[in-house]
Every structure is written in C-alpha cells, then in structure tokens.
Design an enzyme around this catalytic site. Sequence first.
Site, PDB file in Angstrom:
ATOM      1  CB  SER A   5       0.568  -4.595  10.566  1.00  0.00           C
ATOM      2  OG  SER A   5       1.521  -3.611  10.897  1.00  0.00           O
TER       3      SER A   5
ATOM      4  CB  CYS B 275      -0.715  -6.971  16.904  1.00  0.00           C
ATOM      5  SG  CYS B 275       0.282  -5.484  17.106  1.00  0.00           S
TER       6      CYS B 275
ATOM      7  NE  ARG C 238      -0.311  -8.268   2.293  1.00  0.00           N
ATOM      8  CZ  ARG C 238      -0.989  -7.670   3.265  1.00  0.00           C
ATOM      9  NH1 ARG C 238      -2.108  -8.211   3.707  1.00  0.00           N
ATOM     10  NH2 ARG C 238      -0.551  -6.549   3.799  1.00  0.00           N
TER      11      ARG C 238
ATOM     12  CE  LYS D  23      -6.307  -3.377   4.916  1.00  0.00           C
ATOM     13  NZ  LYS D  23      -6.708  -4.063   6.158  1.00  0.00           N
TER      14      LYS D  23
ATOM     15  CG  ASP E  93      -8.233  -6.894   7.222  1.00  0.00           C
ATOM     16  OD1 ASP E  93      -7.466  -6.501   8.124  1.00  0.00           O
ATOM     17  OD2 ASP E  93      -8.298  -6.346   6.110  1.00  0.00           O
TER      18      ASP E  93
ATOM     19  CE1 TYR F 212       0.429  -5.961  -1.884  1.00  0.00           C
ATOM     20  CE2 TYR F 212      -0.632  -3.893  -1.262  1.00  0.00           C
ATOM     21  CZ  TYR F 212      -0.174  -5.158  -0.935  1.00  0.00           C
ATOM     22  OH  TYR F 212      -0.342  -5.626   0.340  1.00  0.00           O
TER      23      TYR F 212
ATOM     24  NE  ARG G  14      -2.405  -1.074   3.612  1.00  0.00           N
ATOM     25  CZ  ARG G  14      -1.925  -0.237   4.516  1.00  0.00           C
ATOM     26  NH1 ARG G  14      -1.981   1.071   4.315  1.00  0.00           N
ATOM     27  NH2 ARG G  14      -1.384  -0.688   5.636  1.00  0.00           N
TER      28      ARG G  14
ATOM     29  CG  HIS H  35      -8.006  -2.550  10.376  1.00  0.00           C
ATOM     30  ND1 HIS H  35      -6.699  -2.233  10.704  1.00  0.00           N
ATOM     31  CD2 HIS H  35      -7.913  -3.563   9.481  1.00  0.00           C
ATOM     32  CE1 HIS H  35      -5.869  -3.024  10.054  1.00  0.00           C
ATOM     33  NE2 HIS H  35      -6.582  -3.836   9.309  1.00  0.00           N
TER      34      HIS H  35
END
Length: 671
Positions: free
Chosen positions: A326, A328, A452, A284, A351, A275, A126, A304
């Site tokens: 991210s 975590c 990914r 997002k 997510d 991407y 991103r 989120h």
Amino acid sequence: MAEATKGPVVVDIVHDGEDHTEYSTHHAVKAFSKCSLHTSPFANQKAAAAATKIYSTQLDGLQSSIRQYVLEKADICRPDNIHICDGSETENASLIEKLQKDGMITPLKKYDNCWLARTDPKDVARVESKTFISTPDKRDTIPIVADGVSGKLGNWIAPDVLEQELGSRFPGCMTGRTMYVIPFSMGPIGSPLSKIGIQLTDSPYVVASMRVMTRMGKEVLDTLGEGEFVKCLHSVGQPMPLKEPLTNNWPCNPERTIVSHIPDRREICSFGSGYGGNSLLGKKCFALRIASRIAKDEGWLAEHMLILGLTNPQGEKKYIAAAFPSACGKTNLAMLNPTIPGWKAECVGDDIAWMKFDSEGRLRAINPEAGFFGVAPGTSNSTNPNAMATIESNTIFTNVAETSDGRFYWEGLEKETPDNVSIKTWLNEENWTKDTKTSDGKKVLAAHANSRFCAPASQCPVMDPAWEDPAGVPIDAIIFGGRRPEGVPLVYEAFNWNHGVFIGASMKSESTAAAEHKAKVMMNDPFAMRPFFGYNFGHYLDHWLHFNDRPNLHLPKVFHVNWFRKNTAGQFMWPGFGENTRVLDWIFRRCAGEDIAQESAIGLVPKPNSINLEGLQEKVDMQELFHLPREFWEKEITDIRSYFKTQVPQDLPAEIEAQLSLLEERVKTQL
C-alpha cells in the site's frame, strides 16, 4: 434452470412454531466441523423436514450442493427470508432504495448514480488481527517462528477453536433480516482461469458492492451447473430487534468481528464487520487467501498484483504484472498516462492477478475482479485522471466527505473543489475546513484515510481491450517494488528466476497509511502479500521456485523498482507518476532482448544513458539515483537474514538462503 431462478427469488421463512435456540446454538458449533458436512446439515430431523418443505419449491432451481449450503446456513442463521440475487438492474435499484430508506447511503447529487455510505467509526478497515486461517496442522498455515518471536505472516486458529468461535456467533444472527444468496464469478464467466463463489450475507450494501466488484447473478449459476464453488458466509452480526441503536445506521459488531478461512473446505466465514475487505468476500478473502491455496494445489499463482498493457511507438505490445505494498502508487501505475510520445498504457487490473502457464508455456493472467475498490484520499486529476473519470457514475463511496452541492471530497481534492461550498466530514461533522483541529490541536481529516470508491472497471477510459479475455493476457515481466527512501536504485533486473523470487521474498516498504502501524516504519512485505498468504510462506516460496524446474516454460523477467528514493534534503529524486513510463520503457526493451543492462552487486542495472530522459522537465541525478552504498546493503543483508531466521527458520527454501549468500558475496567483492 427451474422457473424459480429466472428472476429475483424471495423466500419467506415460516418456522415450525418451536423454539430452536438451544439446538441451533449447539448445532452451529457442529455445523462448521468437517464431519457435519457429510451428515444432515440440520439440528434434528424435524427441523430438516420443516425447512425442506419451506424451501423446496423456491430453491429447486439451485444445484443440489448450493441448495444444501443455503439450507444449512439458514437453519443456523435463522433469517426471516431468503433472496436469490440475479444481478439485474431492477434488483439493484430495489437494493439502493432499501439502503436509502434504512439511512445507510445518501445520493451524491452532482453525479450519476453515485452514493455515499458512512460506517460506524469502529468498522473502517480490514481487521488483520481478527483474520484467521484454520488448518488441522498449524504449519500448513504459518511458519513456525523462532522462540520468543511474534509471527508476522498470518494468523492460524485450530479447527475446534474456530468451531466454538463461529458457533457462539452465527446462531440466529440474521433474525429479522434477509439472507441474500450471491452467485458470483471471480474472473470472466466461463473462463478456464475463473472460479465461482456463493456468498450468503445479510447486508444489502454488500450485495450492491459485490455486483460492482464481481460478475454476479443468474448467468453464474447457469455456468456453474453442478460444479464446485467457494462457500462464503457473512453476517453483520446484528439480529433484529436491535439491542442498542446503530451508529450512522451502519450495522456491525466490531467487538465480535472475526474473518475466518477454511482452505481445505474452500470456505470463508466472516462475522461482525460490514466494511469491504471483511465483507466483500470475493476480494482479499477469496481472490488471495483461498485462491493462493487453490493455486498451490492446482499449479498456478494468485497474487496481489496489478496487470498493465504497454504498447510502444512501433506498435509492439507487452503485459506486466506488478506487486506493490500500500501507498506505493499501485493504482496510479495501473492507470498510467505515459509522458513519452507514442506510448500507450492500458489497464487490465489494479489489484489482483491470477496467472497460469498455458499449453505453450506462456504465463497468462486475468484480473479476477470486475471493479475497483480503491483508496480515495490522494486520488485527483493530477495524480490519476483516469481513476477520476471512472468514479463519476455508478460508484459507491464509503467514508469520504461530502460537499454542500453534492460532490465527493477527500484530501487531495483541494484545488478541484469550489470555494463556495461547505464540507461535511465522514463523521457527519458540518463546515469542515483544512484548518479544523481537535480540542488537543490535532488536524481533522475530512475523509477517513482508508475511505474508498467502489466503481465498475468497465468505466475506466484506459481499460485494455483484452481485460476480459477468458484466455488471459501473456505476462512478459513481473515487477516488485516498495517505498524505499534510501539505498535502493530506481530499477534493477533479477539475474534469473530464482533470484527474482528472492527479490520478492525480501521486499520491504516504508509504511505511511496502514491504520495499525505508525508512519515511517520500514516493514517487510514479501511479494506485497504479507496479510494475504493462504498458506505457509515457506511453502509459498517453494511453489514459486518450482516453476524454474518445469520444462518448456517461458518464465517472465523479474524486476524491482523504487520511485521513492530521496536525497539528503529529503526530496524525492524521481518525479514518478507518468514519468515512470521511462522506467517501463527500459523494462520493455529488456524483455525484447536489448543489450542495455550491466551487472551490479544486486542485479542488472541500466547501462549509462539507456533510460530515455528526453523531454523530462525535472533535473534528475541519475548517478546518485543508482548509487549502491556499501554500508546500506551490508545492513540490508543483515536485516533480511534476521527476518528469515526469525520468521521462517524451519521452512525457508535452501535456494532462498543460497541467493542471500550470493548477494552477500557480491556486495563484499563489488561495492
């Protein structure tokens, strides 16, 4: 529906023989302005007549507003043909065949229908610095920060400037390519909590990925009828013929990339990147930035957050939503394997959560996505066996490494990969080993750190039976969390809803993987939404707080967890992964009203021996894990106050300031 939309529709474009370059460029600037949407979408009447003649028969089955949108953008982007996607297996097979032929994907032969894409190394993540939200009033998008301070809560762009930027990029951008029209539903088709989008793109990779990540195709058009939809325009920015060769056969234009959102028009325009986070506009861009603004306008929440169903040994079930930055353990928690006998954990989403209070005042949540777009490195049978089971078929991998016998590979799979295979990196470099280094001695990664997998959620072995329930699942608890190596206890509960909103607003986490930040940097990431707010963060907090003033709502309890506290030797104090069930068990029992909490300076913490440690193999120092150092929390309060003062000096709700003062007073008197 007209006959034209009962299968894939390909419309060949035949222009009227004139050179429209000049008027298209001029008109493209105007076409993105608000006023142009209320007038003819074409540069002149001759162009409008020609396009209408070409498209009228084939696009008659589309509702009028979709048809106008497609015609408007086709006139600007000038594709050679248009394909209306139906989401069928036949269509997908054709797309995969084209992607293979173009060299954009290769098969991973050890698995069923799995594919590997390697991107241009300049297009791997991103692009937050090139992501903008445009509103007439800057303050509607971002807070006005203190003098000399760089704002960290989003990027605003003036509408007239955005018109110029888009108008200098999109004219003719799809020449030589196909414009794919993707009708997609965010959430179960027909659910009152779902929303519909129409994405136009010139990337077959995007179409194949959107088919995984959303509900896509003809049924969406049938459900939409003449209803409203979010407009999503995307181009890789490489018209044909190419001016220079592609890298890895991956079309993109990173020097000119821009990802823009116009919330007042429910519109997204993305250029230059292929991407996922920049090109799969349902993710997002729609599901958080645009949806959070829609949620504010309509009185719900777009967050989120993962959604997890928990069933205790007595058969009682509760659902939680959890927001983590991210790195975590968000995906690991969403697909948890409980270690306490008799417990069951089931995934609703990993997510994003869209949540709305129902007629009885219960907060209900849906996962608006249909797939997982997960970070690959670190995923393994030891850390997340359910994810590994999910991705062994019908999955698109991007920028992972590949073994000589046709397997995927990334950091974390060392013990699961045969020794007798060679490994090709995401950069197409052969014979990689864990000891491979660059000329200056730096370690070379086999897979990109942000590589990914894009896999259907329906393949996950622990998907909750109600994950596609159109009514959503009832949320009993909301959990915030971050990677906090010191000072923050394993778990604590907010005193009340407003205190919970304050906890979310003051979230921090140690950044370890984000490409634009150095490791070990402590970052403020309120609500884990820092890059995804669709409007002013201060107004966002007001929106959360206002639910406390609405009568007859059953507000969920709010908690904060920290799996990542370390001792003085730098070792994690809590084993994490499946053992996090023990913390969830305590949260579950608190939601059931059990008297197992006691007041502390920062919130309600577990009473001694109230967390079930039976059968835990590792020795855990619970006293140290819940120790609240006075000096740490004094500094924490100073840092939070500084953050609010610099980032939200004019728009911070008074209630959040009051909660900070209450925390300060409790720390002074209780620690």
